[in-house]
Design a protein around this motif. Sequence first.
Motif, short mmCIF file in Angstrom:
data_model
loop_
_atom_site.label_atom_id
_atom_site.label_comp_id
_atom_site.label_asym_id
_atom_site.label_seq_id
_atom_site.Cartn_x
_atom_site.Cartn_y
_atom_site.Cartn_z
N VAL A 28 27.03 64.59 -3.06
CA VAL A 28 27.27 64.88 -5.24
C VAL A 28 26.72 63.84 -5.40
CG1 VAL A 28 29.31 64.61 -7.02
CG2 VAL A 28 29.82 66.12 -4.54
N HIS B 62 17.17 70.02 -7.76
CA HIS B 62 19.03 70.11 -6.94
C HIS B 62 18.99 71.84 -7.63
CE1 HIS B 62 18.70 67.39 -4.13
NE2 HIS B 62 18.22 66.61 -4.95
N THR C 187 27.35 62.88 -13.52
CA THR C 187 27.46 62.88 -12.36
C THR C 187 26.28 61.52 -12.06
OG1 THR C 187 28.60 64.98 -11.49
CG2 THR C 187 27.88 63.34 -10.68
N GLU D 157 30.42 70.20 -10.30
CA GLU D 157 30.42 69.93 -8.57
C GLU D 157 31.47 69.80 -7.57
OE1 GLU D 157 27.13 67.71 -9.20
OE2 GLU D 157 27.31 66.30 -11.17
N ARG D 158 31.42 69.64 -6.72
CA ARG D 158 32.15 69.37 -5.48
C ARG D 158 31.31 69.40 -4.21
NH1 ARG D 158 37.34 72.40 -5.08
NH2 ARG D 158 36.62 73.51 -7.17
N PRO E 255 23.09 64.50 -7.81
CA PRO E 255 23.99 65.06 -9.13
C PRO E 255 24.12 66.34 -9.35
CG PRO E 255 23.27 63.55 -9.61
CD PRO E 255 22.90 63.13 -8.54
N ARG E 256 24.02 67.29 -10.46
CA ARG E 256 23.82 68.67 -11.08
C ARG E 256 24.76 68.28 -12.34
NH1 ARG E 256 23.33 71.77 -6.16
NH2 ARG E 256 22.44 70.37 -4.28
N THR E 257 25.32 67.53 -12.67
CA THR E 257 24.87 67.46 -14.63
C THR E 257 24.73 65.87 -14.82
OG1 THR E 257 27.08 66.03 -13.83
CG2 THR E 257 27.55 68.76 -13.92
#
Length: 360
Positions: free
Chosen positions: A223, A358, A232, A216-217, A227-229
Amino acid sequence: MTLHAELELTRGTFTVSAVLDVPAGTVLAVLGPNGSGKSTVLSCLAGLLEPSSGMVTLGGRTLTRSPRLHVPPHARGVGLLAQDAMLFPHLSVVDNVAFAPRSRGASRAASREIAGRWLSEVDAAELAERKPAQLSGGQAQRVAIARALAGEPELLLLDEPLAALDVDAAPAIRGLLRRVLRGAERRATVLVTHDPLDALALADQVVVFAEGRVVERGPAREVLAAPRTPFTARIAGLNLVTGTAVDTGLRTPAGQLISGIPAPDVLAGEPAVAVFQPGAVAVYPAGTPTAGSPRNTVAAVVATLEPHGPVVRLRTMDGAGWAEGVAADLTPASVAELGLEPGTPIRLSVKAAAVAIHPA
């Protein structure tokens, strides 16, 4: 000075690979679980490790071009601040700070003048003649910040600088770092941290590492808000469920549907995540009907109950599909009324309007 790094380093069976860009005057926060490669990247930037391949440039000056060029740490113009202040115990505070400009060739008098200026900048001028053993943890970290900056580094590396401080000292040092970092127009800064408050308060951009690569960035607030993970999401205090995007939400690997509101960049059939706040999760005794008409309901079992500010944070264990590991915030009165304790079977519900979908 702008930092650009393209790094790949293999150690045994573990490979770290990353591309980082930090414009002059900005702060990049590096997040990730233990063993994800954060410290390895920091060591490569500091010159303590040489990557297997890649390059590091700072303000147009090449610090590493593997395998032929590797500027040693002392010649890089890099300052390092770790969670341990690592002050020289035999030197006074002012001489600890003066060590940095002295090592760059400044005279003793000029070095002490620079040290005095930086001690004033970090509100530690009254500590000048003390020895490190006479300092509290917060005072020692103020001195360490002054020493790192007194060398006028073109790149500042911060390795968990607040992790060793108590809850009273950390906010003051965080505010101090924010002030001195924002005043540096030429300096690039890389901050390794586990604390989302550090990222939000200090960083312009965030990268998240997992298993040696950036997953992710983006801008810090974006972020942490989406979050995508799982990592996170956890540090941001959010729930996250992985799956595949569908028109009305997300389909989990077990085939369950989580209804939610897709973001504009979500594509049906592509990997996606469902994100929702612990405060949006309603908890009911197992077997009782849920109130209203929530679109997302699932059976679960209480794993832990812990104080979380004014509420109690419940986290689940064994559940039916997406319920495992979900957090819910309840009032202490609700916990008592429901008779909740580890091992209690429950039912969770989340309204579709509270779930954001997302891309993963």
